[in-house]
Design an enzyme around this catalytic site. Structure first.
Site, PDB file in Angstrom:
ATOM      1  N   ARG A 198     -34.510  56.009 -28.685  1.00  0.00           N
ATOM      2  CA  ARG A 198     -34.776  57.239 -27.928  1.00  0.00           C
ATOM      3  C   ARG A 198     -36.035  57.928 -28.471  1.00  0.00           C
ATOM      4  O   ARG A 198     -36.676  58.695 -27.776  1.00  0.00           O
ATOM      5  CB  ARG A 198     -33.583  58.198 -27.963  1.00  0.00           C
ATOM      6  CG  ARG A 198     -33.667  59.268 -26.865  1.00  0.00           C
ATOM      7  CD  ARG A 198     -32.503  60.245 -26.870  1.00  0.00           C
ATOM      8  NE  ARG A 198     -32.648  61.255 -27.889  1.00  0.00           N
ATOM      9  CZ  ARG A 198     -31.795  61.476 -28.894  1.00  0.00           C
ATOM     10  NH1 ARG A 198     -30.699  60.729 -28.994  1.00  0.00           N
ATOM     11  NH2 ARG A 198     -32.004  62.413 -29.764  1.00  0.00           N
ATOM     12  N   TYR A 214     -45.700  67.247  -4.742  1.00  0.00           N
ATOM     13  CA  TYR A 214     -44.598  66.294  -4.596  1.00  0.00           C
ATOM     14  C   TYR A 214     -43.258  67.052  -4.453  1.00  0.00           C
ATOM     15  O   TYR A 214     -43.012  68.006  -5.197  1.00  0.00           O
ATOM     16  CB  TYR A 214     -44.574  65.362  -5.816  1.00  0.00           C
ATOM     17  CG  TYR A 214     -43.505  64.310  -5.741  1.00  0.00           C
ATOM     18  CD1 TYR A 214     -43.616  63.248  -4.848  1.00  0.00           C
ATOM     19  CD2 TYR A 214     -42.379  64.389  -6.539  1.00  0.00           C
ATOM     20  CE1 TYR A 214     -42.626  62.288  -4.765  1.00  0.00           C
ATOM     21  CE2 TYR A 214     -41.385  63.427  -6.465  1.00  0.00           C
ATOM     22  CZ  TYR A 214     -41.508  62.383  -5.578  1.00  0.00           C
ATOM     23  OH  TYR A 214     -40.524  61.439  -5.495  1.00  0.00           O
ATOM     24  N   ASP A 226     -51.314  65.883 -11.872  1.00  0.00           N
ATOM     25  CA  ASP A 226     -50.522  64.736 -11.444  1.00  0.00           C
ATOM     26  C   ASP A 226     -51.498  63.778 -10.759  1.00  0.00           C
ATOM     27  O   ASP A 226     -51.955  64.035  -9.647  1.00  0.00           O
ATOM     28  CB  ASP A 226     -49.413  65.199 -10.486  1.00  0.00           C
ATOM     29  CG  ASP A 226     -48.512  64.057 -10.038  1.00  0.00           C
ATOM     30  OD1 ASP A 226     -48.962  62.891 -10.067  1.00  0.00           O
ATOM     31  OD2 ASP A 226     -47.356  64.323  -9.659  1.00  0.00           O
ATOM     32  N   LYS A 266     -45.516  54.177  -9.144  1.00  0.00           N
ATOM     33  CA  LYS A 266     -46.427  53.936  -8.027  1.00  0.00           C
ATOM     34  C   LYS A 266     -47.501  52.914  -8.448  1.00  0.00           C
ATOM     35  O   LYS A 266     -47.169  51.800  -8.769  1.00  0.00           O
ATOM     36  CB  LYS A 266     -47.012  55.262  -7.561  1.00  0.00           C
ATOM     37  CG  LYS A 266     -45.953  56.373  -7.378  1.00  0.00           C
ATOM     38  CD  LYS A 266     -44.963  56.104  -6.260  1.00  0.00           C
ATOM     39  CE  LYS A 266     -43.761  57.040  -6.313  1.00  0.00           C
ATOM     40  NZ  LYS A 266     -44.065  58.465  -6.334  1.00  0.00           N
TER      41      LYS A 266
END
Ligand SMILES: *Cc1c(COP(=O)(O)O)cnc(C)c1O
Length: 425
Positions: free
Chosen positions: A78, A131, A215, A240
């Site tokens: 983690r 978004y 972004d 993406k």
């Protein structure tokens, strides 16, 4: 052969990102000579001694700062994992950044960043449309936590941005300015350098300057490098273009060591990290990032040229078609190295015609998402942006006839043949 795995140059000759993607940061001799970085599919790491364990914990929890060139010891996946760290180092190269933190999704990159940098009472300024998941996060959960938000329309330019900053300043400390450029699905551009300049002017009124985060999912590092234009952070949905094969979900955030250390600490605490298997897939994807994005960019230009002549097509939102007289043109020339391959076009005949076109497509798949090797088309008003109220959709230009398409790496003539038959009555 000398080990060169952490060098970015041969003598004076600087290596390009695409050359570094095959080996940077990975020493094969540490993994039985394996040419490829293995997927370190493990949750935890064995310490050589208790003293090492104590020291590694001091480093991951920020109690001890690493010396220059020193590497953090591996503790638990983690916090850190070799596959993950090599992927981070390689994404940082594309972004021209000191450091990068990768996360389990694009939304976790955005949420971890905003949570790391904002306190209750702070204000986030953001460009609209943004978004949908980001909009919901900012105007839903973060507001409930006492973090305010002020949006401005990316199509309205720098004056709208200045007005939003003035309003935000009157509400509290501005923590983050979050820009999405080009916007989705209408491809309006925000001038990052101009936003930086205005933000620096207000910085003197605040204890800490606002962090500008971009972004950059839509253009990816090939066509836009926000840090070079004054942004502090570059965020991606790796799902993406960077992932590029529609087979993973991931996110990343690049920037200065100081900022990424703060973000990484929050990521490690709330657990928004990426698993090693996905990080391994990202390493695979980074090797072909340039050729994939070049191919889809060229394909998109050809498809746009076809659509631009088609009588049924009434509008195309594609930066490559901007006229010199448009104020957006100067931003495009200054900030972008390519037009990308996700754009929207409007057909005459509203929803009925748009649905008919989508249903007739044979090679292009009817699906949301973008940036994969295969071309995808969808209807923003009924799908990705259906949560935006109709009156707002009308203002933004998300009309009933609008189709968004993400061009993949198929042969462009094949894509044109498919669109040609789908547009016929
Ligand atoms: C898809 C996307 C996101 C969210 O990314 P996930 O990987 O789906 O969490 C954020 N921003 C933009 C611009 C996107 O296209």
């Amino acid at each position: 052969m000398t080990t060169n795995y952490n060098k970015k140059a041969i003598g004076e000759h600087q290596l390009k990102p695409e050359s570094l993607m095959m080996g940077y940061g990975y020493d094969p001799q540490l993994s039985e000579g394996s040419i490829k970085c293995p997927n370190f599919q493990t949750s935890t790491f064995v310490f050589k001694s208790a003293r090492d364990g104590k020291d590694f914990f001091d480093v991951v929890s920020g109690r001890r700062v690493l010396a220059e060139g020193e590497q953090a010891g591996l503790v638990y996946s983690r916090f850190n994992n070799p596959t993950l760290e090599i992927a981070e180092n390689r994404i940082a190269i594309w972004d021209g950044a000191e450091d990068c933190a990768i996360t389990g999704s694009g939304m976790s990159a955005i949420s971890t960043t905003l949570l790391a940098l904002s306190r209750p009472g702070d204000v986030i300024v953001y460009s609209e449309p943004i978004y949908g998941g980001t909009d919901t996060l900012i105007n839903g959960m973060l507001k409930q936590m006492g973090i305010h938000a002020v949006g401005f329309m990316s199509s309205e330019g720098i004056d709208a941005y200045k007005a939003a900053l003035d309003k935000a300043k009157s509400m509290g400390n501005i923590s983050v300015i979050l820009l999405e450029t080009p916007d989705n699905p209408t491809n309006n551009l925000v001038d990052i350098a101009a936003c930086r300049e205005v933000a620096d002017k207000i910085a003197s009124d605040q204890d800490v300057a606002p962090v500008i985060a971009v972004d950059n999912t839509m253009l990816g590092p090939l066509w836009q490098t926000p840090l070079a234009h004054g942004a502090d952070l570059c965020l991606y949905s790796l799902t993406k273009y960077v992932g590029g094969h529609s087979d993973l979900v991931g996110g990343s955030c690049s920037g200065s060591k100081a900022l990424i250390t703060r973000i990484r600490r929050v990521r490690n605490s709330i657990g928004t990290t990426m698993d090693s298997n996905t990080a391994w897939l990202i390493l695979r994807s980074l090797e072909t990032l340039k050729i994939r994005m070049q191919a889809s960019n060229e394909g998109a230009a050809k498809v746009v040229a076809f659509l631009n002549e088609h009588p049924v097509v009434t509008r195309i939102d594609y930066p490559g078609l901007l006229k010199e007289s448009d104020p957006q043109y100067a931003i495009y020339k200054k900030q972008c190295k390519g037009a990308g391959s996700t754009f929207s076009f409007e057909v005459a005949g509203g929803e009925a015609k748009a649905f008919a076109v989508l249903d007739k497509l044979k090679l292009v798949k009817l699906a949301v998402s973008l940036g994969g090797t295969e071309s995808l088309a969808q209807h923003p008003a009924a799908m990705t942006h259906s949560g935006v109220p109709k009156e707002r959709r009308d203002i933004i230009g998300i009309t009933e006839g609008l189709i968004r398409i993400s061009i993949g790496i198929e042969d462009p003539e094949d894509l044109i043949a498919d669109l040609k038959q789908a547009l016929e009555d």
